[in-house]
Design a protein around this motif. Structure first.
Motif, PDB file in Angstrom:
ATOM      1  N   TYR A 275      47.482 -41.556 -69.720  1.00 57.06           N
ATOM      2  CA  TYR A 275      47.275 -42.975 -69.996  1.00 57.06           C
ATOM      3  C   TYR A 275      45.983 -43.370 -69.300  1.00 57.06           C
ATOM      4  CZ  TYR A 275      47.915 -48.011 -70.001  1.00 57.06           C
ATOM      5  OH  TYR A 275      47.731 -49.360 -70.176  1.00 57.06           O
ATOM      6  N   ALA A 276      44.915 -43.558 -70.079  1.00 55.08           N
ATOM      7  CA  ALA A 276      43.592 -43.765 -69.494  1.00 55.08           C
ATOM      8  C   ALA A 276      42.976 -45.062 -70.029  1.00 55.08           C
ATOM      9  CB  ALA A 276      42.694 -42.567 -69.812  1.00 55.08           C
ATOM     10  N   PRO A 277      43.253 -46.179 -69.359  1.00 52.74           N
ATOM     11  CA  PRO A 277      42.776 -47.469 -69.859  1.00 52.74           C
ATOM     12  C   PRO A 277      41.259 -47.637 -69.814  1.00 52.74           C
ATOM     13  CG  PRO A 277      44.059 -47.751 -67.838  1.00 52.74           C
ATOM     14  CD  PRO A 277      44.107 -46.312 -68.182  1.00 52.74           C
TER      15      PRO A 277
ATOM     16  N   PHE B 298      55.082 -49.768 -71.259  1.00 51.31           N
ATOM     17  CA  PHE B 298      55.463 -48.749 -70.263  1.00 51.31           C
ATOM     18  C   PHE B 298      56.261 -49.399 -69.131  1.00 51.31           C
ATOM     19  CE2 PHE B 298      51.770 -46.344 -72.009  1.00 51.31           C
ATOM     20  CZ  PHE B 298      52.466 -45.206 -72.367  1.00 51.31           C
ATOM     21  N   LYS B 299      55.763 -50.546 -68.668  1.00 54.38           N
ATOM     22  CA  LYS B 299      56.445 -51.220 -67.551  1.00 54.38           C
ATOM     23  C   LYS B 299      57.850 -51.645 -67.960  1.00 54.38           C
ATOM     24  CE  LYS B 299      52.560 -52.663 -64.779  1.00 54.38           C
ATOM     25  NZ  LYS B 299      51.427 -52.158 -65.549  1.00 54.38           N
ATOM     26  N   LYS B 300      57.991 -52.156 -69.212  1.00 56.71           N
ATOM     27  CA  LYS B 300      59.307 -52.584 -69.706  1.00 56.71           C
ATOM     28  C   LYS B 300      60.255 -51.373 -69.774  1.00 56.71           C
ATOM     29  CE  LYS B 300      61.228 -55.190 -73.604  1.00 56.71           C
ATOM     30  NZ  LYS B 300      61.783 -54.354 -74.641  1.00 56.71           N
ATOM     31  N   ALA B 301      59.743 -50.261 -70.306  1.00 53.28           N
ATOM     32  CA  ALA B 301      60.571 -49.054 -70.419  1.00 53.28           C
ATOM     33  C   ALA B 301      60.986 -48.552 -69.041  1.00 53.28           C
ATOM     34  CB  ALA B 301      59.813 -47.967 -71.179  1.00 53.28           C
ATOM     35  N   GLU B 302      60.049 -48.618 -68.074  1.00 51.99           N
ATOM     36  CA  GLU B 302      60.390 -48.181 -66.708  1.00 51.99           C
ATOM     37  C   GLU B 302      61.490 -49.055 -66.129  1.00 51.99           C
ATOM     38  OE1 GLU B 302      56.558 -48.183 -64.741  1.00 51.99           O
ATOM     39  OE2 GLU B 302      56.354 -46.020 -65.055  1.00 51.99           O
TER      40      GLU B 302
ATOM     41  N   ILE C  63      43.361 -51.608 -76.974  1.00 56.70           N
ATOM     42  CA  ILE C  63      44.639 -51.129 -77.524  1.00 56.70           C
ATOM     43  C   ILE C  63      45.448 -50.431 -76.428  1.00 56.70           C
ATOM     44  CG2 ILE C  63      45.698 -49.468 -79.125  1.00 56.70           C
ATOM     45  CD1 ILE C  63      43.341 -50.087 -81.042  1.00 56.70           C
ATOM     46  N   THR C  64      44.753 -49.605 -75.633  1.00 60.52           N
ATOM     47  CA  THR C  64      45.431 -48.898 -74.546  1.00 60.52           C
ATOM     48  C   THR C  64      46.024 -49.895 -73.553  1.00 60.52           C
ATOM     49  OG1 THR C  64      43.879 -47.056 -74.780  1.00 60.52           O
ATOM     50  CG2 THR C  64      45.168 -47.132 -72.745  1.00 60.52           C
ATOM     51  N   ALA C  65      45.219 -50.906 -73.205  1.00 61.55           N
ATOM     52  CA  ALA C  65      45.703 -51.911 -72.244  1.00 61.55           C
ATOM     53  C   ALA C  65      46.917 -52.653 -72.794  1.00 61.55           C
ATOM     54  CB  ALA C  65      44.586 -52.897 -71.916  1.00 61.55           C
TER      55      ALA C  65
ATOM     56  N   ILE D  99      57.692 -43.798 -65.499  1.00 60.96           N
ATOM     57  CA  ILE D  99      57.148 -43.018 -66.613  1.00 60.96           C
ATOM     58  C   ILE D  99      55.714 -42.591 -66.267  1.00 60.96           C
ATOM     59  CG2 ILE D  99      56.383 -43.121 -69.017  1.00 60.96           C
ATOM     60  CD1 ILE D  99      58.719 -45.017 -69.543  1.00 60.96           C
ATOM     61  N   LEU D 100      54.976 -43.545 -65.699  1.00 53.91           N
ATOM     62  CA  LEU D 100      53.590 -43.258 -65.322  1.00 53.91           C
ATOM     63  C   LEU D 100      53.523 -42.832 -63.864  1.00 53.91           C
ATOM     64  CD1 LEU D 100      51.818 -46.345 -66.950  1.00 53.91           C
ATOM     65  CD2 LEU D 100      51.985 -44.026 -67.856  1.00 53.91           C
ATOM     66  N   SER D 101      52.651 -41.870 -63.583  1.00 55.02           N
ATOM     67  CA  SER D 101      52.392 -41.507 -62.194  1.00 55.02           C
ATOM     68  C   SER D 101      50.913 -41.157 -62.066  1.00 55.02           C
ATOM     69  CB  SER D 101      53.264 -40.318 -61.773  1.00 55.02           C
ATOM     70  OG  SER D 101      52.965 -39.199 -62.569  1.00 55.02           O
ATOM     71  N   GLN D 102      50.373 -41.305 -60.867  1.00 54.46           N
ATOM     72  CA  GLN D 102      48.960 -41.025 -60.632  1.00 54.46           C
ATOM     73  C   GLN D 102      48.689 -39.533 -60.820  1.00 54.46           C
ATOM     74  OE1 GLN D 102      46.440 -43.129 -59.794  1.00 54.46           O
ATOM     75  NE2 GLN D 102      47.737 -44.950 -59.822  1.00 54.46           N
TER      76      GLN D 102
END
Ligand SMILES: Cc1cc2nc3c(=O)[nH]c(=O)nc-3n(C[C@H](O)[C@H](O)[C@H](O)COP(=O)(O)OP(=O)(O)OC[C@H]3O[C@@H](n4cnc5c(N)ncnc54)[C@H](O)[C@@H]3O)c2cc1C
Length: 90
Positions: A51-53, A71-75, A63-65, A82-85
């Motif tokens: 995920y590269a905004p 993602f936040k809602k799903a988390e 679109i990415t943003a 779901i996302l990690s650095q």
């Protein structure tokens, strides 16, 4: 082994092959042949793993943003990250 009769054989189950196959299935019998254990293993899988905004043109970045709240809602719903650095060289 039974004979399999198809109209179109698509080699490769990345996004290109999957798109071609999806567009042909309403009119023709299509089989996608993938060399790996599952589709989307190579470029396609690497692409969706990032995920590269900051990547791409303004339209792509916008679109990415826009997908960020999803993602936040799903988390929140899954109570799981779901996302990690991770490292990314562009
Ligand atoms: C980190 C990253 C970010 C990206 N970001 C974007 C983006 O924002 N926007 C964008 O448009 N693009 C992006 N891309 C590029 C995009 O992901 C690729 O262009 C696209 O996924 C290529 O899809 P493909 O189906 O052509 O190839 P692949 O996904 O590599 O699929 C080809 C498939 O064919 C199979 N195969 C090969 N030879 C055979 C054979 N002889 N028999 C059977 N199977 C075979 C392979 O195993 C593979 O699964 C990104 C790529 C990366 C790595």
């Amino acid at each position: 082994m039974d004979k399999l009769s198809v109209d179109v054989l698509v080699i490769g189950g990345g996004i290109a092959g999957a798109s071609v196959a999806a567009n042909l299935t309403s009119k023709t019998k299509v089989v996608v042949v993938e060399a790996e254990e599952h589709p989307g293993f190579h470029s396609t899988g690497r692409s969706v793993a990032v995920y590269a905004p900051m990547y791409g043109s303004k339209v792509i970045r916008d679109i990415t943003a826009m997908s960020s709240p999803l993602f936040k809602k799903a988390e929140d719903e899954l109570s799981q990250a779901i996302l990690s650095q991770r490292g990314f060289l562009l």
